[in-house]
Write a protein that holds these residues in place. Sequence first.
Motif, PDB file in Angstrom:
ATOM      1  N   GLY A   5       7.877  -4.235   2.678  1.00 38.31           N
ATOM      2  CA  GLY A   5       7.839  -5.246   1.622  1.00 38.31           C
ATOM      3  C   GLY A   5       6.676  -5.089   0.663  1.00 38.31           C
ATOM      4  N   ARG A   6       5.809  -4.117   0.907  1.00 32.48           N
ATOM      5  CA  ARG A   6       4.666  -3.890   0.022  1.00 32.48           C
ATOM      6  C   ARG A   6       5.083  -2.922  -1.081  1.00 32.48           C
ATOM      7  NH1 ARG A   6      -0.264  -0.428   0.902  1.00 32.48           N
ATOM      8  NH2 ARG A   6      -1.688  -1.173  -0.698  1.00 32.48           N
ATOM      9  N   HIS A   7       4.941  -3.367  -2.328  1.00 29.71           N
ATOM     10  CA  HIS A   7       5.346  -2.567  -3.488  1.00 29.71           C
ATOM     11  C   HIS A   7       4.190  -2.483  -4.482  1.00 29.71           C
ATOM     12  CE1 HIS A   7       9.554  -2.801  -2.233  1.00 29.71           C
ATOM     13  NE2 HIS A   7       9.325  -4.075  -1.967  1.00 29.71           N
ATOM     14  N   PRO A   8       4.128  -1.391  -5.247  1.00 30.71           N
ATOM     15  CA  PRO A   8       3.104  -1.294  -6.289  1.00 30.71           C
ATOM     16  C   PRO A   8       3.328  -2.322  -7.395  1.00 30.71           C
ATOM     17  CG  PRO A   8       4.138   0.845  -5.883  1.00 30.71           C
ATOM     18  CD  PRO A   8       4.942  -0.184  -5.162  1.00 30.71           C
ATOM     19  N   THR A   9       2.251  -2.683  -8.075  1.00 33.26           N
ATOM     20  CA  THR A   9       2.312  -3.487  -9.292  1.00 33.26           C
ATOM     21  C   THR A   9       1.970  -2.563 -10.458  1.00 33.26           C
ATOM     22  OG1 THR A   9      -0.024  -4.083  -9.280  1.00 33.26           O
ATOM     23  CG2 THR A   9       1.480  -5.502  -7.998  1.00 33.26           C
ATOM     24  N   PRO A  10       2.172  -2.998 -11.691  1.00 30.00           N
ATOM     25  CA  PRO A  10       1.830  -2.125 -12.824  1.00 30.00           C
ATOM     26  C   PRO A  10       0.369  -1.655 -12.828  1.00 30.00           C
ATOM     27  CG  PRO A  10       3.218  -3.905 -13.576  1.00 30.00           C
ATOM     28  CD  PRO A  10       2.861  -4.215 -12.140  1.00 30.00           C
ATOM     29  N   ALA A  60      10.952   2.017 -11.588  1.00 30.55           N
ATOM     30  CA  ALA A  60      11.391   2.545 -10.290  1.00 30.55           C
ATOM     31  C   ALA A  60      10.321   2.401  -9.216  1.00 30.55           C
ATOM     32  CB  ALA A  60      11.804   4.006 -10.432  1.00 30.55           C
ATOM     33  N   ILE A  61       9.107   2.826  -9.513  1.00 29.88           N
ATOM     34  CA  ILE A  61       8.085   2.870  -8.469  1.00 29.88           C
ATOM     35  C   ILE A  61       7.707   1.472  -7.984  1.00 29.88           C
ATOM     36  CG2 ILE A  61       5.705   3.564  -7.956  1.00 29.88           C
ATOM     37  CD1 ILE A  61       6.219   6.118  -9.463  1.00 29.88           C
ATOM     38  N   GLN A  62       7.824   0.462  -8.835  1.00 30.99           N
ATOM     39  CA  GLN A  62       7.532  -0.902  -8.382  1.00 30.99           C
ATOM     40  C   GLN A  62       8.497  -1.373  -7.297  1.00 30.99           C
ATOM     41  OE1 GLN A  62       5.797  -3.927 -11.286  1.00 30.99           O
ATOM     42  NE2 GLN A  62       7.029  -2.604 -12.614  1.00 30.99           N
ATOM     43  N   GLN A  63       9.624  -0.705  -7.152  1.00 29.41           N
ATOM     44  CA  GLN A  63      10.608  -1.076  -6.131  1.00 29.41           C
ATOM     45  C   GLN A  63      10.464  -0.253  -4.856  1.00 29.41           C
ATOM     46  OE1 GLN A  63      12.382  -3.804  -6.842  1.00 29.41           O
ATOM     47  NE2 GLN A  63      11.201  -3.701  -8.739  1.00 29.41           N
ATOM     48  N   MET A  64       9.611   0.775  -4.884  1.00 25.83           N
ATOM     49  CA  MET A  64       9.460   1.673  -3.740  1.00 25.83           C
ATOM     50  C   MET A  64       8.414   1.163  -2.761  1.00 25.83           C
ATOM     51  SD  MET A  64       9.638   5.364  -5.723  1.00 25.83           S
ATOM     52  CE  MET A  64       9.890   6.374  -4.250  1.00 25.83           C
ATOM     53  N   CYS A  65       8.561   1.567  -1.504  1.00 22.42           N
ATOM     54  CA  CYS A  65       7.560   1.333  -0.461  1.00 22.42           C
ATOM     55  C   CYS A  65       6.943   2.683  -0.097  1.00 22.42           C
ATOM     56  CB  CYS A  65       8.198   0.726   0.788  1.00 22.42           C
ATOM     57  SG  CYS A  65       8.818  -0.948   0.573  1.00 22.42           S
ATOM     58  N   ILE A  66       5.765   2.651   0.519  1.00 24.30           N
ATOM     59  CA  ILE A  66       5.118   3.893   0.947  1.00 24.30           C
ATOM     60  C   ILE A  66       6.068   4.660   1.865  1.00 24.30           C
ATOM     61  CG2 ILE A  66       3.218   4.848   2.317  1.00 24.30           C
ATOM     62  CD1 ILE A  66       1.506   2.491   1.275  1.00 24.30           C
ATOM     63  N   GLY A  67       6.207   5.941   1.594  1.00 23.07           N
ATOM     64  CA  GLY A  67       7.083   6.808   2.382  1.00 23.07           C
ATOM     65  C   GLY A  67       8.474   6.965   1.807  1.00 23.07           C
ATOM     66  N   ASP A  68       8.852   6.106   0.857  1.00 26.46           N
ATOM     67  CA  ASP A  68      10.162   6.255   0.225  1.00 26.46           C
ATOM     68  C   ASP A  68      10.205   7.547  -0.580  1.00 26.46           C
ATOM     69  OD1 ASP A  68      11.137   3.851   1.183  1.00 26.46           O
ATOM     70  OD2 ASP A  68      10.958   2.791  -0.735  1.00 26.46           O
ATOM     71  N   LYS A  69      11.354   8.201  -0.544  1.00 29.76           N
ATOM     72  CA  LYS A  69      11.615   9.374  -1.366  1.00 29.76           C
ATOM     73  C   LYS A  69      12.937   9.129  -2.071  1.00 29.76           C
ATOM     74  CE  LYS A  69      11.620  14.407  -1.044  1.00 29.76           C
ATOM     75  NZ  LYS A  69      11.509  15.530  -0.081  1.00 29.76           N
ATOM     76  N   TRP A  70      12.882   9.046  -3.392  1.00 28.53           N
ATOM     77  CA  TRP A  70      14.060   8.723  -4.197  1.00 28.53           C
ATOM     78  C   TRP A  70      14.298   9.793  -5.247  1.00 28.53           C
ATOM     79  CZ3 TRP A  70      13.440   2.961  -6.118  1.00 28.53           C
ATOM     80  CH2 TRP A  70      13.465   2.098  -5.019  1.00 28.53           C
ATOM     81  N   PHE A  95       3.341   8.123  -1.578  1.00 31.80           N
ATOM     82  CA  PHE A  95       2.448   8.275  -0.426  1.00 31.80           C
ATOM     83  C   PHE A  95       1.484   7.123  -0.235  1.00 31.80           C
ATOM     84  CE2 PHE A  95       3.449  12.795  -1.353  1.00 31.80           C
ATOM     85  CZ  PHE A  95       4.044  13.106  -0.146  1.00 31.80           C
ATOM     86  N   SER A  96       0.975   6.546  -1.331  1.00 31.76           N
ATOM     87  CA  SER A  96       0.010   5.474  -1.168  1.00 31.76           C
ATOM     88  C   SER A  96      -0.002   4.541  -2.375  1.00 31.76           C
ATOM     89  CB  SER A  96      -1.401   6.015  -0.919  1.00 31.76           C
ATOM     90  OG  SER A  96      -1.908   6.627  -2.089  1.00 31.76           O
ATOM     91  N   ILE A  97      -0.497   3.343  -2.140  1.00 30.05           N
ATOM     92  CA  ILE A  97      -0.662   2.311  -3.166  1.00 30.05           C
ATOM     93  C   ILE A  97      -2.092   1.793  -3.050  1.00 30.05           C
ATOM     94  CG2 ILE A  97       0.106   0.064  -4.037  1.00 30.05           C
ATOM     95  CD1 ILE A  97       2.725   0.532  -2.350  1.00 30.05           C
ATOM     96  N   ALA A  98      -2.820   1.801  -4.152  1.00 26.54           N
ATOM     97  CA  ALA A  98      -4.192   1.261  -4.128  1.00 26.54           C
ATOM     98  C   ALA A  98      -4.354   0.227  -5.220  1.00 26.54           C
ATOM     99  CB  ALA A  98      -5.209   2.388  -4.322  1.00 26.54           C
TER     100      ALA A  98
END
Length: 132
Positions: A42-47, A88-98, A129-132
């Motif tokens: 459930g953790r997703h990147p923000t802009p 797209a990336i805002q909907q991804m979780c760490i480890g997702d490959k799309w 791979f990661s979100i900071a």
Amino acid sequence: MNKREYRQANKDWLEAKAKEDGVNALSKGVYYKVISEGKNDGRHPTPRSVVTAHYTGWTIDGKKFDSSLGGIPMAFRLNELIEGWIIAIQQMCIGDKWEVYIPAELGYGKFSQPGIPGGSTLIFEIELFSIA
């Protein structure tokens, strides 16, 4: 093929891709297909997030125009990328490959880039791979 025909061929390709099994819609005409799922926590990147990812980009004719594979994953502040990546990336979780399909209007539009004619639908394989 002239520029108008090229733009139309790209729109037609994306319209056909959107109808394929396993292809999902996001906002503004961005589509994706899951290659592999990550944590799904459930953790997703923000802009404003800095994300680290490997990616490869192609045009619809299969010509690769960029890739981070073979090196270290690239780190980006999400809001500094093309709009299609941000969506797209805002909907991804760490480890997702799309595999992500981005209409020209959310990529580089009518402007050409090295290896990318203006009006190109962009195809990216992205692994987060990661979100900071």
